[in-house]
Scaffold this motif. Structure first.
Motif, PDB file in Angstrom:
ATOM      1  N   VAL A  49       0.833  -1.204   0.000  1.00  0.00           N
ATOM      2  CA  VAL A  49       0.000   0.000   0.000  1.00  0.00           C
ATOM      3  C   VAL A  49       0.868   1.254   0.000  1.00  0.00           C
ATOM      4  O   VAL A  49       0.608   2.221  -0.729  1.00  0.00           O
ATOM      5  N   GLN A  50       1.932   1.252   0.797  1.00  0.00           N
ATOM      6  CA  GLN A  50       2.833   2.399   0.866  1.00  0.00           C
ATOM      7  C   GLN A  50       3.340   2.774  -0.521  1.00  0.00           C
ATOM      8  O   GLN A  50       3.322   3.943  -0.922  1.00  0.00           O
ATOM      9  N   HIS A  51       3.785   1.784  -1.274  1.00  0.00           N
ATOM     10  CA  HIS A  51       4.377   2.059  -2.571  1.00  0.00           C
ATOM     11  C   HIS A  51       3.325   2.369  -3.634  1.00  0.00           C
ATOM     12  O   HIS A  51       3.559   3.201  -4.521  1.00  0.00           O
ATOM     13  N   GLN A  52       2.173   1.736  -3.543  1.00  0.00           N
ATOM     14  CA  GLN A  52       1.104   2.058  -4.504  1.00  0.00           C
ATOM     15  C   GLN A  52       0.597   3.485  -4.295  1.00  0.00           C
ATOM     16  O   GLN A  52       0.361   4.214  -5.264  1.00  0.00           O
ATOM     17  N   VAL A  53       0.418   3.872  -3.036  1.00  0.00           N
ATOM     18  CA  VAL A  53      -0.028   5.243  -2.750  1.00  0.00           C
ATOM     19  C   VAL A  53       1.019   6.247  -3.227  1.00  0.00           C
ATOM     20  O   VAL A  53       0.681   7.298  -3.795  1.00  0.00           O
ATOM     21  N   ALA A  54       2.295   5.937  -3.028  1.00  0.00           N
ATOM     22  CA  ALA A  54       3.360   6.826  -3.504  1.00  0.00           C
ATOM     23  C   ALA A  54       3.274   7.002  -5.020  1.00  0.00           C
ATOM     24  O   ALA A  54       3.439   8.110  -5.538  1.00  0.00           O
ATOM     25  N   GLU A  55       2.994   5.911  -5.740  1.00  0.00           N
ATOM     26  CA  GLU A  55       2.880   6.005  -7.194  1.00  0.00           C
ATOM     27  C   GLU A  55       1.700   6.888  -7.603  1.00  0.00           C
ATOM     28  O   GLU A  55       1.772   7.618  -8.590  1.00  0.00           O
ATOM     29  N   LEU A  56       0.608   6.843  -6.838  1.00  0.00           N
ATOM     30  CA  LEU A  56      -0.535   7.710  -7.135  1.00  0.00           C
ATOM     31  C   LEU A  56      -0.185   9.175  -6.905  1.00  0.00           C
ATOM     32  O   LEU A  56      -0.543  10.048  -7.710  1.00  0.00           O
ATOM     33  N   TRP A  57       0.505   9.461  -5.811  1.00  0.00           N
ATOM     34  CA  TRP A  57       0.923  10.844  -5.556  1.00  0.00           C
ATOM     35  C   TRP A  57       1.891  11.316  -6.631  1.00  0.00           C
ATOM     36  O   TRP A  57       1.832  12.469  -7.082  1.00  0.00           O
ATOM     37  N   ILE A  58       2.816  10.436  -7.058  1.00  0.00           N
ATOM     38  CA  ILE A  58       3.767  10.822  -8.103  1.00  0.00           C
ATOM     39  C   ILE A  58       3.033  11.096  -9.407  1.00  0.00           C
ATOM     40  O   ILE A  58       3.377  12.026 -10.150  1.00  0.00           O
ATOM     41  N   LYS A  59       1.998  10.289  -9.693  1.00  0.00           N
ATOM     42  CA  LYS A  59       1.188  10.546 -10.884  1.00  0.00           C
ATOM     43  C   LYS A  59       0.590  11.947 -10.840  1.00  0.00           C
ATOM     44  O   LYS A  59       0.591  12.677 -11.844  1.00  0.00           O
ATOM     45  N   LEU A  60       0.101  12.342  -9.671  1.00  0.00           N
ATOM     46  CA  LEU A  60      -0.483  13.676  -9.529  1.00  0.00           C
ATOM     47  C   LEU A  60       0.591  14.758  -9.616  1.00  0.00           C
ATOM     48  O   LEU A  60       0.365  15.831 -10.196  1.00  0.00           O
ATOM     49  N   LEU A  61       1.765  14.494  -9.058  1.00  0.00           N
ATOM     50  CA  LEU A  61       2.873  15.454  -9.174  1.00  0.00           C
ATOM     51  C   LEU A  61       3.207  15.727 -10.641  1.00  0.00           C
ATOM     52  O   LEU A  61       3.359  16.887 -11.052  1.00  0.00           O
ATOM     53  N   ILE A  62       3.330  14.666 -11.427  1.00  0.00           N
ATOM     54  CA  ILE A  62       3.639  14.831 -12.847  1.00  0.00           C
ATOM     55  C   ILE A  62       2.543  15.633 -13.536  1.00  0.00           C
ATOM     56  O   ILE A  62       2.810  16.523 -14.348  1.00  0.00           O
ATOM     57  N   HIS A  63       1.292  15.324 -13.197  1.00  0.00           N
ATOM     58  CA  HIS A  63       0.149  16.032 -13.768  1.00  0.00           C
ATOM     59  C   HIS A  63       0.218  17.528 -13.463  1.00  0.00           C
ATOM     60  O   HIS A  63      -0.001  18.364 -14.353  1.00  0.00           O
ATOM     61  N   GLU A  64       0.533  17.882 -12.224  1.00  0.00           N
ATOM     62  CA  GLU A  64       0.575  19.286 -11.823  1.00  0.00           C
ATOM     63  C   GLU A  64       1.786  20.007 -12.415  1.00  0.00           C
ATOM     64  O   GLU A  64       1.688  21.165 -12.838  1.00  0.00           O
ATOM     65  N   VAL A  65       2.927  19.346 -12.444  1.00  0.00           N
ATOM     66  CA  VAL A  65       4.124  19.973 -13.035  1.00  0.00           C
ATOM     67  C   VAL A  65       3.889  20.230 -14.519  1.00  0.00           C
ATOM     68  O   VAL A  65       4.217  21.306 -15.040  1.00  0.00           O
ATOM     69  N   ARG A  66       3.299  19.254 -15.201  1.00  0.00           N
ATOM     70  CA  ARG A  66       3.029  19.445 -16.634  1.00  0.00           C
ATOM     71  C   ARG A  66       1.974  20.528 -16.852  1.00  0.00           C
ATOM     72  O   ARG A  66       2.015  21.239 -17.860  1.00  0.00           O
ATOM     73  N   GLY A  67       1.045  20.663 -15.917  1.00  0.00           N
ATOM     74  CA  GLY A  67       0.089  21.763 -16.000  1.00  0.00           C
ATOM     75  C   GLY A  67       0.791  23.099 -15.892  1.00  0.00           C
ATOM     76  O   GLY A  67       0.487  24.042 -16.650  1.00  0.00           O
ATOM     77  N   ALA A  68       1.752  23.203 -14.972  1.00  0.00           N
ATOM     78  CA  ALA A  68       2.524  24.437 -14.830  1.00  0.00           C
ATOM     79  C   ALA A  68       3.361  24.696 -16.080  1.00  0.00           C
ATOM     80  O   ALA A  68       3.478  25.851 -16.531  1.00  0.00           O
TER      81      ALA A  68
END
Length: 280
Positions: A49-68
């Protein structure tokens, strides 16, 4: 104990197509945690769960950085600052997660470490894409993903595209600031050495923050993101050290000593150098 009376307007005539479970695809999401230990070791669920949740947060990070990146490319800096603020909050979530994994003891980890073979966080394609979009480009990382053509293609695209910082420098150039062409017209898959001319432009922003407030805010947001990434790396290192000591990592690396080398990698070195140039 007081019982809350349910309001009559709360929907109960639901279908699988319009309820919470369906929208979030929880059946798929919650069935993705499959311990390999037999019988299942209690703490393997934490690790998964720790690593799957981290991957979800990283997915959102990439989404937000690309939005910027998209907004800065359009010279629309103010809303990009909002994206970068969200990035910082997401990073805080990722950092805090380590506190949960820190509860895993060496003895507990030893009970199931063998079941995932050579799998390692080093192989996370999303993590590598995040590094690329932030500017830590390294073509030597690509061969580790050749067995997954789709991810390899995404990594190559991120490697060759301008990073967040590259886009910011191009915005500065379009704004009339003296950013050298060597920083904006180049092979973006390669690392660029810090340039005194770029540092001089950044100093101009820091010397007159009120005159360049939006640019000043972007600079500070980038510094926050870079520092948060370093804090995350350091806590990762200490968590690994706490759980496996100085054993070799499952991906084949030397473990802690390999992770220590990442601490010296800065995403925005010119933003650090400019601090030395600012006069008091």
């Amino acid at each position: 104990m007081t019982t809350r009376k349910l309001e009559k307007t709360i929907h109960k005539d639901l279908t699988r197509d319009d309820d919470y479970t369906g929208y979030l695809q929880l059946d798929r999401l919650l069935s993705a945690q499959t311990p390999l230990s037999d019988p299942p070791h209690h703490d393997e669920m934490l690790f998964i769960v720790q690593h799957q949740v981290a991957e979800l947060w990283i997915k959102l990070l990439i989404h937000e950085v690309r939005g910027a990146i998209r907004l800065i490319r359009e010279d629309d800096v103010r809303p990009a600052i909002k994206n970068l603020a969200r990035v910082r909050h997401i990073q805080s979530q990722l950092y805090t997660q380590w506190n949960v994994l820190d509860t895993l003891t060496p003895s507990e980890y030893a009970e199931f470490r063998h079941v995932f073979g050579r799998a390692s966080g080093f192989q996370s394609a999303q993590y590598r894409i995040l590094e690329f979009v932030l500017g830590n480009k390294n073509r030597s990382m690509l061969p580790f993903h050749e067995h997954q053509p789709d991810w390899h293609s995404r990594l190559l695209a991120a490697l060759e595209a301008p990073s967040l910082y590259d886009e910011f420098l191009m915005h500065l150039a379009r704004s009339g600031m003296s950013i050298p062409g060597s920083a904006t017209q180049r092979d973006f898959s390669e690392q660029r050495d810090p340039d005194p001319e770029v540092v001089a432009v950044l100093k101009r922003i820091y010397d007159s923050p009120r005159e360049h407030w939006d640019l000043y805010e972007v600079c500070e947001a980038l510094m926050d993101i870079g520092n948060n990434f370093q804090f995350w790396r350091f806590h990762h290192l200490k968590t690994v050290e706490r759980i496996i000591g100085h054993k070799r990592g499952t991906g084949g690396s030397s473990g802690v000593s390999f992770l220590k080398k990442a601490i010296d990698i800065e995403f925005f070195p010119e933003l650090i150098q400019v601090r030395t140039e600012i006069e008091y």
